[in-house]
Scaffold this motif. Structure first.
Motif, PDB file in Angstrom:
ATOM      1  N   THR A  30     110.741  46.738   2.644  1.00  0.00           N
ATOM      2  CA  THR A  30     110.725  45.380   2.079  1.00  0.00           C
ATOM      3  C   THR A  30     111.561  44.464   2.971  1.00  0.00           C
ATOM      4  OG1 THR A  30     112.611  45.900   0.642  1.00  0.00           O
ATOM      5  CG2 THR A  30     110.417  46.240  -0.263  1.00  0.00           C
ATOM      6  N   SER A  31     111.390  44.670   4.262  1.00  0.00           N
ATOM      7  CA  SER A  31     112.270  44.089   5.272  1.00  0.00           C
ATOM      8  C   SER A  31     112.163  42.586   5.412  1.00  0.00           C
ATOM      9  CB  SER A  31     111.961  44.719   6.635  1.00  0.00           C
ATOM     10  OG  SER A  31     110.589  44.532   6.961  1.00  0.00           O
ATOM     11  N   LEU A  32     111.099  41.988   4.928  1.00  0.00           N
ATOM     12  CA  LEU A  32     110.916  40.554   5.166  1.00  0.00           C
ATOM     13  C   LEU A  32     111.819  39.702   4.291  1.00  0.00           C
ATOM     14  CD1 LEU A  32     107.077  40.317   5.791  1.00  0.00           C
ATOM     15  CD2 LEU A  32     108.940  40.832   7.360  1.00  0.00           C
ATOM     16  N   LYS A  33     112.697  40.311   3.498  1.00  0.00           N
ATOM     17  CA  LYS A  33     113.733  39.558   2.780  1.00  0.00           C
ATOM     18  C   LYS A  33     114.934  39.283   3.685  1.00  0.00           C
ATOM     19  CE  LYS A  33     114.221  42.385  -0.770  1.00  0.00           C
ATOM     20  NZ  LYS A  33     113.155  43.397  -0.768  1.00  0.00           N
ATOM     21  N   MET A  34     114.917  39.870   4.866  1.00  0.00           N
ATOM     22  CA  MET A  34     115.996  39.704   5.832  1.00  0.00           C
ATOM     23  C   MET A  34     115.430  40.050   7.201  1.00  0.00           C
ATOM     24  SD  MET A  34     118.113  43.196   4.952  1.00  0.00           S
ATOM     25  CE  MET A  34     117.395  43.382   3.296  1.00  0.00           C
ATOM     26  N   GLU A  35     116.191  39.767   8.239  1.00  0.00           N
ATOM     27  CA  GLU A  35     115.785  40.197   9.570  1.00  0.00           C
ATOM     28  C   GLU A  35     116.391  41.556   9.850  1.00  0.00           C
ATOM     29  OE1 GLU A  35     115.803  37.913  13.705  1.00  0.00           O
ATOM     30  OE2 GLU A  35     117.717  38.906  13.344  1.00  0.00           O
ATOM     31  N   LEU A  36     115.536  42.579   9.892  1.00  0.00           N
ATOM     32  CA  LEU A  36     116.022  43.898  10.256  1.00  0.00           C
ATOM     33  C   LEU A  36     116.159  43.947  11.775  1.00  0.00           C
ATOM     34  CD1 LEU A  36     114.140  46.521   8.066  1.00  0.00           C
ATOM     35  CD2 LEU A  36     116.336  45.421   7.666  1.00  0.00           C
ATOM     36  N   PHE A  40     114.879  35.395  13.057  1.00  0.00           N
ATOM     37  CA  PHE A  40     113.507  34.970  13.331  1.00  0.00           C
ATOM     38  C   PHE A  40     112.996  34.016  12.257  1.00  0.00           C
ATOM     39  CE2 PHE A  40     112.415  39.398  11.495  1.00  0.00           C
ATOM     40  CZ  PHE A  40     112.210  38.924  10.214  1.00  0.00           C
ATOM     41  N   GLY A  41     111.866  33.390  12.548  1.00  0.00           N
ATOM     42  CA  GLY A  41     111.208  32.523  11.584  1.00  0.00           C
ATOM     43  C   GLY A  41     110.047  33.240  10.927  1.00  0.00           C
ATOM     44  N   MET A  42     109.229  32.476  10.242  1.00  0.00           N
ATOM     45  CA  MET A  42     108.083  33.051   9.529  1.00  0.00           C
ATOM     46  C   MET A  42     106.809  32.275   9.819  1.00  0.00           C
ATOM     47  SD  MET A  42     108.542  35.686   7.513  1.00  0.00           S
ATOM     48  CE  MET A  42     109.968  36.663   7.007  1.00  0.00           C
ATOM     49  N   PHE A  43     105.744  33.025   9.951  1.00  0.00           N
ATOM     50  CA  PHE A  43     104.412  32.429   9.857  1.00  0.00           C
ATOM     51  C   PHE A  43     103.953  32.612   8.422  1.00  0.00           C
ATOM     52  CE2 PHE A  43      99.823  32.882   9.635  1.00  0.00           C
ATOM     53  CZ  PHE A  43      99.409  31.690  10.235  1.00  0.00           C
ATOM     54  N   THR A  44     103.466  31.552   7.816  1.00  0.00           N
ATOM     55  CA  THR A  44     103.019  31.623   6.432  1.00  0.00           C
ATOM     56  C   THR A  44     101.608  31.084   6.311  1.00  0.00           C
ATOM     57  OG1 THR A  44     105.283  31.266   5.645  1.00  0.00           O
ATOM     58  CG2 THR A  44     103.510  30.980   4.047  1.00  0.00           C
ATOM     59  N   ALA A  45     100.767  31.856   5.657  1.00  0.00           N
ATOM     60  CA  ALA A  45      99.433  31.391   5.280  1.00  0.00           C
ATOM     61  C   ALA A  45      99.422  31.226   3.764  1.00  0.00           C
ATOM     62  CB  ALA A  45      98.363  32.379   5.732  1.00  0.00           C
ATOM     63  N   ASN A  46      99.441  29.974   3.303  1.00  0.00           N
ATOM     64  CA  ASN A  46      99.349  29.680   1.873  1.00  0.00           C
ATOM     65  C   ASN A  46      97.879  29.602   1.503  1.00  0.00           C
ATOM     66  OD1 ASN A  46     101.887  27.573   2.855  1.00  0.00           O
ATOM     67  ND2 ASN A  46     102.321  29.145   1.345  1.00  0.00           N
ATOM     68  N   MET A 101     107.828  35.614  12.804  1.00  0.00           N
ATOM     69  CA  MET A 101     107.408  34.898  14.003  1.00  0.00           C
ATOM     70  C   MET A 101     108.644  34.395  14.736  1.00  0.00           C
ATOM     71  SD  MET A 101     104.718  31.709  14.457  1.00  0.00           S
ATOM     72  CE  MET A 101     103.255  32.763  14.375  1.00  0.00           C
ATOM     73  N   TRP A 102     108.658  34.594  16.016  1.00  0.00           N
ATOM     74  CA  TRP A 102     109.804  34.228  16.827  1.00  0.00           C
ATOM     75  C   TRP A 102     109.602  32.843  17.454  1.00  0.00           C
ATOM     76  CZ3 TRP A 102     108.580  38.949  15.453  1.00  0.00           C
ATOM     77  CH2 TRP A 102     109.608  39.884  15.210  1.00  0.00           C
ATOM     78  N   TRP A 103     110.730  32.194  17.716  1.00  0.00           N
ATOM     79  CA  TRP A 103     110.702  30.854  18.298  1.00  0.00           C
ATOM     80  C   TRP A 103     109.968  30.839  19.646  1.00  0.00           C
ATOM     81  CZ3 TRP A 103     110.910  26.161  16.779  1.00  0.00           C
ATOM     82  CH2 TRP A 103     111.232  25.117  17.647  1.00  0.00           C
ATOM     83  N   SER A 104     110.111  31.915  20.393  1.00  0.00           N
ATOM     84  CA  SER A 104     109.462  31.976  21.709  1.00  0.00           C
ATOM     85  C   SER A 104     107.949  31.868  21.607  1.00  0.00           C
ATOM     86  CB  SER A 104     109.836  33.276  22.417  1.00  0.00           C
ATOM     87  OG  SER A 104     109.437  34.409  21.645  1.00  0.00           O
ATOM     88  N   GLU A 105     107.380  32.214  20.464  1.00  0.00           N
ATOM     89  CA  GLU A 105     105.931  32.162  20.292  1.00  0.00           C
ATOM     90  C   GLU A 105     105.411  30.738  20.130  1.00  0.00           C
ATOM     91  OE1 GLU A 105     104.184  35.285  17.681  1.00  0.00           O
ATOM     92  OE2 GLU A 105     106.286  35.802  17.254  1.00  0.00           O
ATOM     93  N   VAL A 106     106.284  29.817  19.695  1.00  0.00           N
ATOM     94  CA  VAL A 106     105.836  28.445  19.421  1.00  0.00           C
ATOM     95  C   VAL A 106     106.635  27.395  20.185  1.00  0.00           C
ATOM     96  CG1 VAL A 106     104.970  29.011  17.115  1.00  0.00           C
ATOM     97  CG2 VAL A 106     107.353  28.318  17.395  1.00  0.00           C
ATOM     98  N   SER A 164     116.086  23.448  10.761  1.00  0.00           N
ATOM     99  CA  SER A 164     116.576  24.799  10.988  1.00  0.00           C
ATOM    100  C   SER A 164     116.387  25.145  12.457  1.00  0.00           C
ATOM    101  CB  SER A 164     115.806  25.797  10.114  1.00  0.00           C
ATOM    102  OG  SER A 164     116.205  27.118  10.381  1.00  0.00           O
ATOM    103  N   PRO A 165     117.468  25.294  13.226  1.00  0.00           N
ATOM    104  CA  PRO A 165     117.320  25.601  14.646  1.00  0.00           C
ATOM    105  C   PRO A 165     116.421  26.804  14.884  1.00  0.00           C
ATOM    106  CG  PRO A 165     119.597  25.060  14.161  1.00  0.00           C
ATOM    107  CD  PRO A 165     118.884  25.150  12.840  1.00  0.00           C
ATOM    108  N   GLU A 166     115.500  26.642  15.828  1.00  0.00           N
ATOM    109  CA  GLU A 166     114.539  27.687  16.174  1.00  0.00           C
ATOM    110  C   GLU A 166     113.686  28.114  14.987  1.00  0.00           C
ATOM    111  OE1 GLU A 166     116.818  30.798  18.020  1.00  0.00           O
ATOM    112  OE2 GLU A 166     117.070  29.656  19.872  1.00  0.00           O
ATOM    113  N   GLY A 167     113.630  27.281  13.953  1.00  0.00           N
ATOM    114  CA  GLY A 167     112.818  27.608  12.786  1.00  0.00           C
ATOM    115  C   GLY A 167     113.284  28.842  12.065  1.00  0.00           C
ATOM    116  N   SER A 168     114.575  29.147  12.162  1.00  0.00           N
ATOM    117  CA  SER A 168     115.131  30.364  11.582  1.00  0.00           C
ATOM    118  C   SER A 168     114.920  30.414  10.073  1.00  0.00           C
ATOM    119  CB  SER A 168     116.632  30.434  11.893  1.00  0.00           C
ATOM    120  OG  SER A 168     117.258  31.444  11.155  1.00  0.00           O
ATOM    121  N   ALA A 169     114.511  31.589   9.581  1.00  0.00           N
ATOM    122  CA  ALA A 169     114.272  31.746   8.143  1.00  0.00           C
ATOM    123  C   ALA A 169     115.552  32.073   7.383  1.00  0.00           C
ATOM    124  CB  ALA A 169     113.235  32.846   7.898  1.00  0.00           C
ATOM    125  N   TYR A 170     116.512  32.740   8.044  1.00  0.00           N
ATOM    126  CA  TYR A 170     117.708  33.220   7.342  1.00  0.00           C
ATOM    127  C   TYR A 170     119.003  32.762   8.010  1.00  0.00           C
ATOM    128  CZ  TYR A 170     114.036  36.207   5.492  1.00  0.00           C
ATOM    129  OH  TYR A 170     112.872  36.661   4.936  1.00  0.00           O
TER     130      TYR A 170
END
Length: 484
Positions: A179-185, A297-303, A361-366, A424-430
Motif C-alpha cells: 500500500t506504498s502509494l500513501k508515502m514514497e517508499l 515524487f509526484g503523482m499521475f492521476t486519472a480521474n 510520477m517523477w518531476w523529470s518526466e514532466v 508544491s516544488p517539483e509537484g511533490s505529493a508528500y
C-alpha cells in the motif's frame, strides 16, 4: 503585541493552526493565493462526478484512535465518514496474486498468516511493532520530550532495513509494503517511524468521506470565521517582512502590508524561505540548506467519471503492482504500480459514480513542459498523458473487468498540476523527503531562525491527515505552549 497571527496557506495544517490559535483567543488571518481553500484537500466537480485532488482515505478514525482524538478536537467527527470494509479495506495485488488487508491488528495478522504460514511469527511481530508505535503516538506531546517532537530513535532507523531484518520471504515484504502509494517508499532513505505510523493508522480503521476532502477544510475555515478569524482567498503573499530581528508581517499581492506578531507558513519550506526579505536573522547557509532539500515524487492521476449504472461501488482500495516490480525501488518513467480508489456514492445507491487511478510520477518526466501555461503545453504533453492513462487503465482493468467500457470521461493531472495549483516544488505529493541517515536536516522543526516565523504542514515531520494534524499542534505549541 496584540496576539495577531497570519497564516500563509489554507491547507489542512494552516487551517488547523488557525483553528487552534483562534480558539485560544488570538487574532487569526489565513491567506490563500488560490480562489478556494483546502490545498491538497480541494475537490472539483465534473458533471455528476466529484473528485478529490489529494485526499482518498483516512486511518485511525475509530473511537479512541489517534486521528479521532485530534479530529474530535477540531470538530470534524460529525462529517459523513464512511467506514471502509473491515474485512478488506485494502487489497494488494502483485501480478495475479491478491492479498486482502483486514482491519484491526489481530485480524490483519491472522489474515496474512493464512497466506504466509511460514512467516506467522514475523507477521505477528510486525503487527505488534506497528501497534506499539500507534499506542504511543502522543508521547511526543509530553513536556519531558525536551529534544523536540520529531527526535525519536525510529526517525534514525531505516524502514527497509527493519522489514528486511524481520521478514525473510521477499514476496511478503512486497505485500506488507504494497500500500506504498500513501508515502514514497525509498529503500535507501525512508525512516522507520514514517512507515510504521502511517501503516498502523490504517490498520486500526480506514475511512472515506462522502462529499470529499473539501468538507474538512470548509469546516475548519467556517469555525475560524465563527471564532472571529478571517480567511482570505485570492491573496498571494509576496514577501515576509522583518523588523528589529523579528517577523513583523507580510506583503500581499505585491503591495498591501499586513502586520502580525506571528507568521505561520503552511507552504513548502523552500517557498517560505524565498519569501523572506534579506535579514541577518536568516543566514545564507540556512537558505541554501532548505532550498536544497529533496522532494518526494509526484503523482499521475486519472480521474474517471463512470457511465451511470456501469460499475458497482467497491468499499476498499486496490493497489496493483506488476509481477516482478519492486515497490521499494520504483522505476521513474515506468507504470509498475497503480492505486484504484472509488469515491463514495452521494446518491444513496451502490452504483459507482467515479474512481481514481493514481501512479507515481517523477518531476523529470514532466520537467520539459514546466513554465508553459495550462492548456498550452503542446500536443506532445497531451500524448504523454494519454500514454500514461492507457498504461494505468491496462493495469487496472485486469482486476476490474468492464472498466474500459464503463468510462464516460477521464480527466488527468501530473506533477505539473500540483506545482502550478498548489505551489508544491517539483509537484511533490508528500513534501520534503525524510532521510533516516540525516534526520536532523530532513525532519524539520516548526521554528525558523527568524523569531515569530513558524512552519507547519507535511514537509516537517509527518504527512497525511494524522501527521499534519500532529504537526499543527507542535507548531501552535511554539506560541501558546503544549499545556494550552
Amino acid at each position: 503585541m496584540d496576539g495577531s497571527v497570519i497564516i500563509i496557506g489554507s491547507g489542512l495544517g494552516g487551517l488547523e493552526c488557525g483553528y487552534i490559535l483562534a480558539k485560544h483567543g488570538m487574532k487569526v488571518t489565513v491567506l490563500e493565493q488560490s480562489d478556494q481553500t483546502g490545498g491538497c484537500l480541494q475537490t472539483f466537480v465534473r458533471g455528476r462526478a466529484l473528485f478529490d485532488t489529494g485526499f482518498h482515505y483516512a486511518g485511525g478514525l475509530g473511537d479512541g484512535e489517534p486521528l479521532n482524538i485530534l479530529f474530535r478536537y477540531f470538530g470534524l467527527m460529525d462529517l459523513p465518514w464512511v467506514r471502509m470494509d473491515p474485512d478488506c479495506f485494502d487489497e494488494v495485488v502483485i501480478g495475479d496474486m491478491s492479498f486482502p488487508f483486514a482491519g484491526g491488528h489481530r485480524q490483519f495478522a491472522q489474515r496474512l498468516a493464512g497466506y504466509f504460514p511460514h512467516e506467522k511469527d514475523a507477521i505477528i511481530k510486525y503487527t505488534q511493532f506497528l501497534k506499539n508505535v500507534g499506542d504511543h503516538i502522543f508521547d511526543c506531546f509530553s513536556p519531558r520530550n525536551a529534544d523536540g517532537p520529531f527526535s525519536g530513535p525510529l526517525f534514525s532507523r531505516p524502514a527497509y532495513g527493519f522489514l528486511a531484518g524481520l521478514v525473510r520471504d521477499p514476496l511478503l515484504r512486497q505485500v506488507l509494503s504494497g500500500t506504498s502509494l500513501k508515502m514514497e517508499l525509498a529503500a535507501e532513505s525512508l525512516p522507520l517511524y514514517v512507515f510504521a505510523q502511517i501503516n498502523d493508522s490504517f490498520i486500526r480503521s480506514s475511512w472515506r468521506l462522502r462529499g470529499g476532502g473539501s468538507l474538512i477544510t470548509d469546516s475548519l475555515a467556517d469555525s475560524i470565521r465563527k471564532m472571529g478569524g478571517e480567511v482570505r482567498t485570492d491573496t498571494e503573499v509576496t514577501a515576509i517582512r522583518e523588523k528589529g530581528g523579528r517577523v513583523a508581517g507580510v506583503e500581499v499581492n505585491g503591495g498591501e502590508m499586513l502586520d502580525a506578531d506571528f507568521v505561520v507558513s503552511d507552504i513548502h519550506p523552500a517557498e517560505t524561505v524565498a519569501l523572506i526579505w534579506e535579514t541577518k536573522a536568516v543566514r545564507k547557509v540556512y537558505r541554501r540548506r532548505i532550498s536544497a532539500l529533496g522532494n518526494t515524487f509526484g503523482m499521475f492521476t486519472a480521474n474517471i467519471r463512470l457511465k451511470p449504472g456501469s460499475l458497482k461501488y467497491i468499499n476498499r482500495n486496490i493497489y496493483l503492482h506488476r509481477a516482478g516490480a519492486d515497490v521499494w525501488n520504483p522505476r521513474p518513467g515506468k507504470t509498475d504500480s497503480v492505486l484504484v480508489s472509488w469515491s463514495v456514492p452521494y446518491d444513496g445507491t451502490d452504483d459507482a459514480i467515479s474512481l481514481d487511478l493514481l501512479s507515481p510520477m517523477w518531476w523529470s518526466e514532466v520537467e520539459k513542459w514546466y513554465g508553459l501555461p495550462y492548456g498550452h503545453r503542446g500536443e506532445d504533453y497531451v500524448q504523454f498523458k494519454r500514454m500514461k492513462t492507457e498504461e494505468c487503465m491496462s493495469l487496472a482493468e485486469r482486476r476490474i473487468p468492464g472498466l474500459r467500457d464503463a468510462v464516460d470521461r477521464i480527466y488527468t493531472s501530473t506533477p505539473l498540476s500540483y506545482r502550478s495549483c498548489l505551489c508544491s516544488p517539483e509537484g511533490s505529493a508528500y513534501g520534503v523527503r525524510k532521510d533516516w541517515r540525516s534526520p536532523m536536516t530532513t525532519v524539520l522543526a516548526p521554528k525558523t531562525p527568524l523569531p515569530g516565523l513558524l512552519l507547519t504542514g507535511q514537509s516537517l515531520g509527518l504527512h497525511g491527515l494524522l501527521g499534519v494534524s500532529m504537526t499543527s499542534v507542535f507548531t501552535c505549541a511554539e506560541i501558546i505552549g503544549l499545556d494550552a
